[in-house]
Each structure stands twice: as structure tokens, then as C-alpha cells.
Design a protein around this motif. Sequence first.
Motif, PDB file in Angstrom:
ATOM      1  N   ALA A 217       0.828  -1.210   0.000  1.00 18.96           N
ATOM      2  CA  ALA A 217       0.000   0.000   0.000  1.00 18.96           C
ATOM      3  C   ALA A 217       0.859   1.256   0.000  1.00 18.96           C
ATOM      4  N   HIS A 221       0.865   4.160  -2.763  1.00 17.29           N
ATOM      5  CA  HIS A 221       0.537   5.536  -2.379  1.00 17.29           C
ATOM      6  C   HIS A 221       1.634   6.514  -2.784  1.00 17.29           C
ATOM      7  N   HIS A 296       2.376   7.528   4.373  1.00 16.37           N
ATOM      8  CA  HIS A 296       1.005   7.798   3.933  1.00 16.37           C
ATOM      9  C   HIS A 296       0.544   9.192   4.349  1.00 16.37           C
ATOM     10  N   HIS A 305      -9.516   4.367   5.394  1.00 20.61           N
ATOM     11  CA  HIS A 305      -8.337   3.796   4.722  1.00 20.61           C
ATOM     12  C   HIS A 305      -7.995   2.428   5.312  1.00 20.61           C
ATOM     13  N   LEU A 307      -5.096   1.093   5.675  1.00 15.89           N
ATOM     14  CA  LEU A 307      -3.809   0.998   6.363  1.00 15.89           C
ATOM     15  C   LEU A 307      -3.982   0.716   7.848  1.00 15.89           C
TER      16      LEU A 307
END
Length: 358
Positions: A217, A221, A296, A305, A307
Motif C-alpha cells: 500500500a 501511495h 502515507h 483507509h 492501512l
Amino acid sequence: MNSHRSDIRLAVEQIVAASDPSAGAPITSWDSQAWSNLRESGFADLGVPEDQGGAGGEVADVVDVVSTVVRRGVCTPLIEHMLAGWLASETGAERLAGTGTIALGTSLAVERSDGEVRLSGRLDAVPWASAADWLTIILPPTSSSLVEVATVNLRDDAVDVQDGSDIVGAPLCDVVLANALSQNVGHNETSIDHVRQRGALLYAAAMTAAARAVVDATVLHTSDRSQFGRPLSKFQAVQQRIAQLAMTAVAMERAVEAATDAVAAGLPDAEVSVASAKVIVSGAVAAIAAGGHQLHGAIGFTSEHSLGRHTGSMQSWRNRWGSDDEWARTLASIVLDDDVDVWDVVSDGTGHVSSVPR
């Protein structure tokens, strides 16, 4: 990885994707549809022999299923159900219908009368107890060397499941037993250490899968997000941070692979490999979580999100079936108490450095 294991991962991936899993944290509702599909397909019952109502399979298959489900961020009682079913099958304690979970009940009071076994006491922080139907409990040790395991119906009036949750919102409940009748009791020479070892391996695999999801991720990102006219991933400091995260994740994966192979092969040093994996993985959680959130920025802290589900889960799981400190002490005791040469622990026993991370 052989084609058999690749096929398992692909099948689980497709099942999970078709279940429209949730994302974000804290969790508002767990992925019951994904769980239903995993159970119907038999993947949730891997590790339990087919002649006992399971799906068969080896420990590597179990690790692959856990890793695939966790990497997708799916919230289910998979690990606990697999551990409960495996332990029940190992000890001859009949599995009950529905979803199971597991607890260490060595402080419970056990009353035996007229062939019945009744349990009283409190079990703290039992994962998924509010969503499960039955509970496999490791009973207090007796004078024999056998490990005794009882199964309890969590819907029994003598069982009080007190709702609670971990930091991402997954059920983590206290269970109070008030003279609760055990449905059946099984025993085997399987040691508590053996159970703890399997639990530690599965949670090490889960944390590693979550770490890989964080790294993936973060790479995505920083490639998509631009600042000062170019993607974040083009800045050298960001590249170095991502490289650090990737190297940490690879070390975690290699440790889990080595531990899985050692357990599957029944190697004498399997405990060393599992202990090493748990120390490496649990110890790396903070660095992975910090790096992922740093790169992030603010969006990684939003509830929508994905995450936060991965980083929060890793933090919640790091002490399950033993913290990194506890497993480090296990490694130390192998060296000090068992009079093992330190070089043999970090080598293959022949004087050549082993490829297995210790």
C-alpha cells in the motif's frame, strides 16, 4: 512455492474477493460473508484430518490460507477456529458445530463427578468469543504428562461472554464459566509448548502478511501521490524509507517460511525456528507500522483507509501466543539450559551458516 500451495492461495484470493470484504478501522462489522464462504469451501477446516470432519492438509497449507486472508485485510475468526479444530482433533475432543475459538484455561477450577467435567473461572481476552459457538480450553495440568482439552458450548446458560474488542474492533472478550458442563474431554501427549508453538507460527504468519500489505500500500501511495511536481517515490529519502520497509518485510517472510518448513518436516529444531520467527516478526511490527503511516501521511489515519486495519491488527497480534520477549527467553533457555552451542543455533549444525534465519 510449489504449484499446490500457489493454487490454494489463488483459490482463497478469489473466494475473499468475491465476498466484498470490508476495509478501514475501527471495524464496524466483521466479514461474516467471507467467513461463511471460507467455511463452505473447506479452507477454514484445513489442518484437521478428513476422517474427523476436516479438510486435511499440512501446516504449510494452513499458513498459506491465513496469510492470504490477512493480506486482503479480511476480518474473520480464521486463526482461532483453525487452532481450536486442530487441537480438538489432536486430543480427541470432539469439535462442535459452528465456529470455534481457543483459550488457555490453566487457572480454571475443574470438578469431576459421575463422568461429568464442569468448569468454573474466568478466561481473559479470548479472541472472537462473542462470534464463536464453541470454545476449546486447555485445562490445568494434572499429575500425568497428558494435556487435557475440553470443549464448551458458548451458548450455554452457565457461560457468560463479556463483549470486548482489540484496537481495531475485532472481538476480544472475557469469558466467565459458572460450573459450565464440558461437552467432552480429550487428552494426548501433545504438550502445551507444542500448542503455543503452532499458535505463535500462525500469528507470525498473520503479522507478516499484514506487513506485506502495508509495504504494498505504501509503494502504491507514494507512486500515486505527487508533491512539488513529482511523485513522492521519486524523492531519495522516501525511496530509502520504502527500501527499509521492504527489507524488513522480506526478513519477516523468510523467518516465517523457515519456521513453517521446520514444523512441516518435524525437525528437532522446529522450536528454535518458530521462536526466531516470532521474535523477528513481533519485533518488526512497530517499524513497519511507523514507516507505513509516516509515508502515507494524514490519509493513513482516516477510518476509511485500509492501512489502519493492517497496522492495528499487527499491534494487537504481536503478543498472541507469546511476546517477542517471551520467545527470546525461550531461545536463551535452549542455549543456556539445554547446553546447546550458540554456533549450532545460528548454523545448520555442521559448522556452515544456515539459510534459516535464527
